[in-house]
Design an enzyme around this catalytic site. Structure first.
Site, mmCIF file in Angstrom:
data_model
loop_
_atom_site.group_PDB
_atom_site.id
_atom_site.type_symbol
_atom_site.label_atom_id
_atom_site.label_comp_id
_atom_site.label_asym_id
_atom_site.label_seq_id
_atom_site.Cartn_x
_atom_site.Cartn_y
_atom_site.Cartn_z
ATOM 1 N N GLU A 27 -82.408 -37.930 -16.909
ATOM 2 C CA GLU A 27 -82.734 -37.294 -18.452
ATOM 3 C C GLU A 27 -81.486 -37.235 -19.193
ATOM 4 O O GLU A 27 -80.386 -37.187 -18.777
ATOM 5 C CB GLU A 27 -83.068 -35.645 -17.775
ATOM 6 N N THR A 28 -81.730 -37.501 -20.347
ATOM 7 C CA THR A 28 -80.852 -37.005 -21.419
ATOM 8 C C THR A 28 -81.239 -35.940 -22.369
ATOM 9 O O THR A 28 -82.343 -35.874 -22.706
ATOM 10 C CB THR A 28 -80.557 -38.359 -22.222
#
Length: 271
Positions: free
Chosen positions: A47-48
């Site tokens: 995830e970002t």
């Protein structure tokens, strides 16, 4: 060209190189969706997270999460990572409130010693008829199969089965539109009430190291089965991570630690 600060945080980690790494960007104004997705693909982490303070006096941050391939509705570990960045790098004190697009308001409370408690919705899973594709993934069978949101939960007999499971990513991809969580009670002599692993190749995450969001469903399930609301959980990926959990009415509280691995400056084309 323009530059932005970006952080990489190990979330649900007792020490560096454990837990789940997430990239975090705190924005003054929103980037367009294509740029957010390009940054997430470039990072190639599970995830970002992108957070931007609302343009009012509320102090609320809007929060979005992107995998390398798409935006997702809910992510716990990157929420914890974002709160850690705001607390340690941006001087935000006390409880932090995030507005999300699909799971409402999420609140994160600093506990000291790099620990944070996430206040998440309780999303109890419902028992379902197992999809036919599961039979090839679990030739030894299972206790039960459940579903919540886009996640299947397969309950196995033992912690050893969860730890020793060899995932067939092609087979999991055949669960079209669904990700797979496996879970079991912890060993009687061990420190954990339940363990889990999580596979989401359909959204670009073959095995997620530690997944806060699935505990919105795991905690109400195991609280009911084990007869208590305070539970110690472990996600038994290669990196691994501990989550201390509590069911409180229609909310799930999950506590974990976070550490900053990297602060970087990224360069973007002017939009």
């Amino acid at each position: 060209m323009r530059t932005l600060s970006m952080f990489q945080i190990d979330a649900f980690a007792e020490r560096l190189f454990t837990g789940n790494p997430a990239a975090v960007l705190i924005l003054d104004e929103w980037l367009d969706d294509a740029m957010c997705q390009a940054i997430a693909a470039e990072n190639n982490l599970a995830e970002t997270a992108f957070a931007c303070r609302r343009d009012d006096e509320s102090g609320i941050f809007e929060l979005r999460w992107f995998t390398p391939t798409q935006e997702v509705a809910f992510c716990g570990h990157a929420t914890l990572a974002t709160a850690h960045v705001l607390a340690t790098a941006y001087g935000i004190g006390g409880e932090i409130t995030f507005a999300t697009r699909e799971v409402g308001m999420l609140r994160v409370r600093p506990e000291g010693d790099r620990a944070y408690t996430l206040d998440l919705p309780s999303l109890p899973p419902r028992e379902i008829t197992p999809p036919q594709a599961l039979a090839g993934l679990f030739p030894s069978g299972w206790r039960t199969v459940l579903q919540a949101m886009d996640n299947l939960f397969v309950v196995l007999e033992s912690e050893a089965e969860v730890r020793g499971y060899n995932p067939d990513m092609v087979g999991i991809l055949a669960l079209t539109g669904l990700s797979l969580c496996i879970t079991a009670p912890g060993d009687a002599a061990g420190p954990f009430d339940f363990v889990s692993r999580y596979f989401a190749p359909g959204v670009g995450i073959p095995e997620d190291p530690v997944t806060g969001s699935i505990h919105s469903s795991l905690v109400p399930y195991w609280a009911d089965r084990l007869g208590r609301n305070a539970l110690a959980a472990f996600q038994a990926s290669r990196r691994g991570g501990r989550l201390d959990c509590r069911l409180a009415d229609d909310r799930v509280q999950v506590t974990g630690r976070a550490l900053t691995f990297m602060e970087a400056e990224i360069t973007l084309p002017v939009q």
